[in-house]
Design a protein around this motif. Structure first.
Motif, PDB file in Angstrom:
ATOM      1  N   PHE A  82       0.968  -0.712  -0.604  1.00 49.51           N
ATOM      2  CA  PHE A  82       0.115  -0.564  -0.377  1.00 49.51           C
ATOM      3  C   PHE A  82       0.910   1.299   0.281  1.00 49.51           C
ATOM      4  O   PHE A  82       1.751   1.133   0.382  1.00 49.51           O
ATOM      5  CB  PHE A  82      -1.262  -0.163   1.306  1.00 49.51           C
ATOM      6  N   PRO A  89       2.687  -1.834  12.785  1.00 49.69           N
ATOM      7  CA  PRO A  89       3.805  -0.375  13.758  1.00 49.69           C
ATOM      8  C   PRO A  89       3.941  -1.445  15.203  1.00 49.69           C
ATOM      9  O   PRO A  89       4.961  -1.223  15.951  1.00 49.69           O
ATOM     10  CB  PRO A  89       3.193   0.544  14.376  1.00 49.69           C
ATOM     11  N   LYS A 140      10.413   0.900   5.695  1.00 53.11           N
ATOM     12  CA  LYS A 140       9.217   0.392   6.156  1.00 53.11           C
ATOM     13  C   LYS A 140       9.178   0.267   4.319  1.00 53.11           C
ATOM     14  O   LYS A 140       8.079  -1.150   4.322  1.00 53.11           O
ATOM     15  CB  LYS A 140       8.042   2.056   6.609  1.00 53.11           C
TER      16      LYS A 140
ATOM     17  N   ASP B 167      -6.339   3.140  10.043  1.00 47.47           N
ATOM     18  CA  ASP B 167      -6.143   2.843   9.218  1.00 47.47           C
ATOM     19  C   ASP B 167      -6.125   1.866   8.215  1.00 47.47           C
ATOM     20  O   ASP B 167      -5.584   0.614   8.367  1.00 47.47           O
ATOM     21  CB  ASP B 167      -4.714   3.691   8.381  1.00 47.47           C
ATOM     22  N   SER B 169      -5.321   0.077   5.473  1.00 50.03           N
ATOM     23  CA  SER B 169      -4.823  -0.618   5.019  1.00 50.03           C
ATOM     24  C   SER B 169      -3.574  -1.472   5.669  1.00 50.03           C
ATOM     25  O   SER B 169      -3.714  -2.714   4.834  1.00 50.03           O
ATOM     26  CB  SER B 169      -4.011   0.887   4.012  1.00 50.03           C
ATOM     27  N   TYR B 170      -3.657  -0.978   6.694  1.00 52.14           N
ATOM     28  CA  TYR B 170      -4.013  -2.266   7.819  1.00 52.14           C
ATOM     29  C   TYR B 170      -3.981  -3.428   7.406  1.00 52.14           C
ATOM     30  O   TYR B 170      -3.490  -4.721   7.454  1.00 52.14           O
ATOM     31  CB  TYR B 170      -3.092  -2.321   9.311  1.00 52.14           C
ATOM     32  N   TYR B 172      -6.463  -4.775   4.868  1.00 54.72           N
ATOM     33  CA  TYR B 172      -6.791  -5.005   3.865  1.00 54.72           C
ATOM     34  C   TYR B 172      -5.032  -5.621   3.797  1.00 54.72           C
ATOM     35  O   TYR B 172      -5.235  -7.319   2.943  1.00 54.72           O
ATOM     36  CB  TYR B 172      -6.543  -3.836   2.668  1.00 54.72           C
ATOM     37  N   THR B 173      -4.039  -5.652   3.936  1.00 53.84           N
ATOM     38  CA  THR B 173      -2.405  -5.473   4.362  1.00 53.84           C
ATOM     39  C   THR B 173      -2.722  -7.260   4.234  1.00 53.84           C
ATOM     40  O   THR B 173      -2.054  -8.611   3.584  1.00 53.84           O
ATOM     41  CB  THR B 173      -1.936  -5.010   4.679  1.00 53.84           C
ATOM     42  N   LEU B 192      -4.003  -3.029  17.931  1.00 55.50           N
ATOM     43  CA  LEU B 192      -4.135  -1.311  17.849  1.00 55.50           C
ATOM     44  C   LEU B 192      -4.990  -0.305  17.569  1.00 55.50           C
ATOM     45  O   LEU B 192      -4.068   1.021  17.888  1.00 55.50           O
ATOM     46  CB  LEU B 192      -3.291  -1.770  16.113  1.00 55.50           C
ATOM     47  N   HIS B 272       3.562   4.462  15.838  1.00 51.48           N
ATOM     48  CA  HIS B 272       2.983   4.805  15.340  1.00 51.48           C
ATOM     49  C   HIS B 272       3.283   4.421  13.490  1.00 51.48           C
ATOM     50  O   HIS B 272       4.406   5.264  13.255  1.00 51.48           O
ATOM     51  CB  HIS B 272       1.041   5.663  14.709  1.00 51.48           C
ATOM     52  N   ALA B 273       3.312   4.404  12.547  1.00 55.50           N
ATOM     53  CA  ALA B 273       3.080   4.209  10.869  1.00 55.50           C
ATOM     54  C   ALA B 273       3.425   5.463  10.345  1.00 55.50           C
ATOM     55  O   ALA B 273       2.147   6.134  10.624  1.00 55.50           O
ATOM     56  CB  ALA B 273       3.127   3.102  10.389  1.00 55.50           C
TER      57      ALA B 273
END
Lengths: 232, 273
Positions: A82, A89, A140, B167, B169-170, B172-173, B192, B272-273
């Motif tokens: 993505f 994280p 990342k 988010d 997308s975490y 979905y991934t 999370l 956090h990313a």
């Protein structure tokens, strides 16, 4: 080989695309914001259903609404990176890479071995125990790529992988991506809106605008009056 | 006194420091003194001896069990609700949003009265339960229902905003990597959001434990059945001052533990990313 043909009605326009990506080939999917690039990836990954059409990967149908076929997301074997890399994280780099292998119930010894291979390939060995939330942008992105590749995907898709990287990291990720795709001989789609990125990484380019194909061809031939060129 | 503007720099600074100190002291004392006063009115011996009073024990036990059950219901129903609510749009969503927050501003006595009107022996719904031999009002079940009604917003609000901001997308991934929806929830979504969910849950528990108004209206004040700690404090004030004091001190201690827990949990935020 990936064969894609679909329509999908969005809020502002209806998407209608058809294209194919051969094994070992990198397709740059280009277009301005809101042109439908990410939606296309989400349709292929199974996060969104198309209204009609057919998506086939290596001869197997992933999705064909007319036949009622819709393979579950987790069974498609697609490596999808993505835009924000979406590394988990709270997990270490090692656990991020192992995530897909554990989800697929791979034996523990094989997981360790595969994860070590991936970390070596992506130059992540020193970062193995680091929580992924503490990594830099380039780290990342490499972790996300390693995690996607680890499952042995039949297709690799990356959404704006270079947008938040500095020059050096961009170059490294591009080289790694190309090497992997050529070595694994899998089709690959890279979404980008930068012509320079496209010309450096892709074998074939497709520009879309409002969900329709605007231009398709070799990356060096992208016409200057294309929507993606107009503002750059 | 001369205006501050024409005082020498040295005096001006010390004046602003002492004003700031005074302000902090005033606020601290206003909040702390009543609590401290509780501890000064009793002796350790009196406190320990009244701890073993059956009234105290039954109130403590009832309060803890009902609050734990209320919390469990709020978490088990509220979490999936918050996910669905946060991630979908449906007609009337604004109204539901308002309803979730309503108990925060609704006077608890009104909440208890409303529950009584609905579930009481002659209530709109309660009469049918009564005919089936299932009384609701003035039972331990009513205590739990009152607590859930009044305390749920603390968890629900928190959960709702956590899932709205999460988010995706975490997730979905994780799915594209081969994880089932359940595995994705357990290994990605939950870890999370855990920090925020726990602090919401602790606040809900605290509010349920302190519930008074709605409980006394809807569940009454029966020792061992519906008399929770706050109700026992109220009774104690009238009949046995020491018992009231002991339960109050217990509640102060529990409240402190709750606040410290929230502090500790929220400090351990994941990067956090």
């Amino acid at each position: 080989m990936l064969k894609v043909e679909f329509t999908r009605t969005l809020r502002d326009f209806t998407m209608a695309l058809s294209f194919q990506v051969r094994d070992g080939e990198i397709l740059a999917l280009m277009g301005n914001n809101g042109s439908g690039k990410s939606t296309t990836l989400n349709l292929i990954a199974g996060l969104l259903p198309p209204d009609s059409g057919c998506i086939r990967l290596n001869g197997a149908t992933l999705c064909e609404p007319a036949q009622g076929t819709h393979i579950a997301i987790e069974d498609r074997r697609i490596g999808y990176v993505f835009q924000n890399a979406a590394v988990f994280p709270h997990l270490s780099v090692r656990d991020n890479i192992a995530y897909g292998l554990r989800a697929r119930n791979m034996p523990r010894l094989e997981i360790t071995e595969r994860v070590e291979q991936m970390m070596e390939l992506m130059h992540l060995e020193d970062l193995a125990p680091v929580k992924a939330g503490n990594l830099s942008g380039g780290q990342k992105q490499r972790t996300a790529l390693a995690r996607a590749i680890a499952i042995g995907p039949a297709l690799l898709m990356m959404d704006e992988p270079f947008s938040s990287l500095d020059v050096e990291s961009t170059h490294a990720v591009k080289k790694l991506t190309r090497d992997i795709v050529k070595k694994m001989q899998i089709p690959c789609i890279v979404v980008t809106h930068r012509v320079a990125d496209c010309q450096e990484i892709a074998d074939w380019a497709m520009v879309i605008c409002s969900g329709k194909r605007e231009w398709e061809g070799r990356p060096p031939d992208i016409p200057q009056d294309c929507t993606v060129c107009r503002y750059h | 006194m001369r205006p501050a503007g024409i005082l020498p720099e040295k005096y001006r600074r010390s004046l602003s420091y002492s004003l700031a100190g005074l302000l902090i002291l005033a606020v601290t004392l206003y909040l702390a003194l009543p609590v401290v006063a509780l501890f000064f009115r009793t002796t350790p011996e009196l406190f320990w001896s009244s701890l073993s009073d059956p009234l105290v024990i039954s109130a403590l036990w009832l309060s803890l069990t009902t609050s734990v059950i209320s919390l469990a219901v709020v978490i088990l129903v509220g979490t999936p609700f918050a996910i669905v609510h946060a991630r979908s749009s449906y007609p009337g969503k604004v109204i539901v949003d308002t309803l979730i927050d309503l108990p925060l501003v609704l006077p608890p006595a009104v909440a208890g009265f409303a529950l009584l009107v609905l579930y009481g022996r002659m209530g709109l719904v309660g009469r049918y339960f009564n005919m089936l031999g299932i009384p609701i009002a003035f039972t331990t079940l009513a205590v739990i229902m009152a607590q859930i009604f009044v305390a749920s917003p603390f968890y629900m609000r928190q959960a709702k905003s956590l899932f709205e901001q999460f988010d995706q997308s975490y997730e979905y991934t994780a799915r594209t990597l081969g994880a089932s929806p359940l595995r994705t929830f357990m290994t990605i979504t939950l870890p999370l959001t855990a920090t925020g969910l726990v602090s919401g849950a602790v606040m809900t528990f605290g509010r349920a434990l302190g519930e008074f108004g709605a409980t006394i209206m809807f569940a009454g004040n029966l020792p061992g059945v519906t008399q929770t700690m706050p109700l026992a404090v109220y009774v104690g004030m009238e009949s046995n001052f020491n018992l009231g004091l002991t339960i109050s001190i217990l509640l102060v201690i529990i409240s402190f533990i709750i606040m410290i827990t929230v502090r500790l949990v929220t400090r351990k935020e994941v990067p956090h990313a």
